[in-house]
Scaffold this motif. Structure first.
Motif, PDB file in Angstrom:
ATOM      1  N   ILE A   1       2.121 -52.325 -57.571  1.00 23.51           N
ATOM      2  CA  ILE A   1       1.807 -53.737 -57.371  1.00 23.51           C
ATOM      3  C   ILE A   1       1.092 -54.269 -58.609  1.00 23.51           C
ATOM      4  O   ILE A   1       0.157 -53.640 -59.110  1.00 23.51           O
TER       5      ILE A   1
ATOM      6  N   TYR B   1      -0.803 -57.650 -60.336  1.00 21.57           N
ATOM      7  CA  TYR B   1      -1.348 -59.010 -60.322  1.00 21.57           C
ATOM      8  C   TYR B   1      -1.678 -59.403 -61.751  1.00 21.57           C
ATOM      9  O   TYR B   1      -2.547 -58.804 -62.384  1.00 21.57           O
TER      10      TYR B   1
ATOM     11  N   HIS C   1      -0.159 -45.888 -53.294  1.00 26.64           N
ATOM     12  CA  HIS C   1       0.056 -47.251 -53.773  1.00 26.64           C
ATOM     13  C   HIS C   1      -0.872 -47.487 -54.957  1.00 26.64           C
ATOM     14  O   HIS C   1      -2.049 -47.136 -54.895  1.00 26.64           O
TER      15      HIS C   1
ATOM     16  N   VAL D   1      -2.270 -50.492 -57.651  1.00 34.69           N
ATOM     17  CA  VAL D   1      -2.353 -51.902 -58.032  1.00 34.69           C
ATOM     18  C   VAL D   1      -2.852 -51.985 -59.472  1.00 34.69           C
ATOM     19  O   VAL D   1      -3.852 -51.350 -59.824  1.00 34.69           O
TER      20      VAL D   1
ATOM     21  N   LEU E   1       6.244 -54.965 -56.716  1.00 34.18           N
ATOM     22  CA  LEU E   1       5.691 -56.249 -56.289  1.00 34.18           C
ATOM     23  C   LEU E   1       4.896 -56.818 -57.460  1.00 34.18           C
ATOM     24  O   LEU E   1       3.995 -56.151 -57.978  1.00 34.18           O
TER      25      LEU E   1
END
Ligand code: ATP
Ligand code: MG
Length: 179
Positions: free
Chosen positions: A11, A13, A138, A140, A156
């Motif tokens: 993921i 951002y 996972h 991020v 993502l």
């Protein structure tokens, strides 16, 4: 209760708008509800106190929180690039250990995109770790200017887009909101 045995997601951002780190923290809060084991690794040396650090120090919720402290090249241009590289390598060794320990369900590599953007950390190393990571984990990755290869590999990706920010009107960062 451990995370389901599915493939862990990558993921990202990124973007110039506010909300990257806080989105990751929000996800950690959500994951805590399921008793996941979580690590938050900060790749930018904290120059000031943050609310999340204070909270995690006090309460913790079992979250591993480490400031790995790569100072920004741009913050202290007087410090030789070599020193930054050294710090970055140490931080990266630590991050690799934590990822490969297979003890975690969710790991947040906060501001790591800046480490690669400033060439403190090779993108290849990050891609390699993503390849080798425990399957269920996972990860991020936050920070402006995520490398295209990381974006390509991720499952993502959200780009925070700055529409308005008080900073533009000269407002200082706000306690409890920005830090
Ligand atoms: P946050 O930690 O609030 O989620 P962020 O992780 O998206 O923000 P960073 O790029 O890590 O943002 O920047 C850290 C600091 O800069 C935060 O205090 C944040 O509020 C502030 N900031 C974020 N976006 C902007 C912007 N567009 N202009 C000025 N300051 C910003
Ligand atoms: Mg951030």
């Amino acid at each position: 209760m451990a995370a389901e045995k599915n493939h862990g997601l990558i993921i990202v951002y990124t973007g110039d708008g506010k909300g990257k780190t806080t989105a990751a923290l929000g996800m950690a809060l959500r994951a805590m509800g399921y008793g996941w084991k979580i690590a938050i690794l900060q790749f930018v040396k904290g120059t000031w106190k943050t609310g999340e650090r204070e909270f995690l120090k006090k309460t913790g919720g079992g979250i591993t929180y480490e400031q790995l402290g790569i100072g920004f090249v741009t913050w202290k241009p007087t410090r030789p690039f070599e020193e930054h590289l050294d710090a970055a390598h140490q931080a990266w060794d630590r991050a690799k250990n934590i990822v490969m320990s297979d003890e975690y369900d969710l790991i947040i590599l906060d501001e790591i995109n800046n480490a690669t953007r400033f060439k403190l950390l090779p993108v290849d190393d990050v891609l390699k770790l993503i390849e080798e990571k425990p399957e269920r984990l996972h990860i991020v990755l936050t920070g402006r200017g995520a490398d295209q290869r990381i974006i390509d590999r991720a499952d993502l990706v959200t780009e925070m887009k700055m529409v308005k920010h008080p900073f533009e009107k000269g407002k200082m960062a706000a306690r409890g909101i920005d830090y």
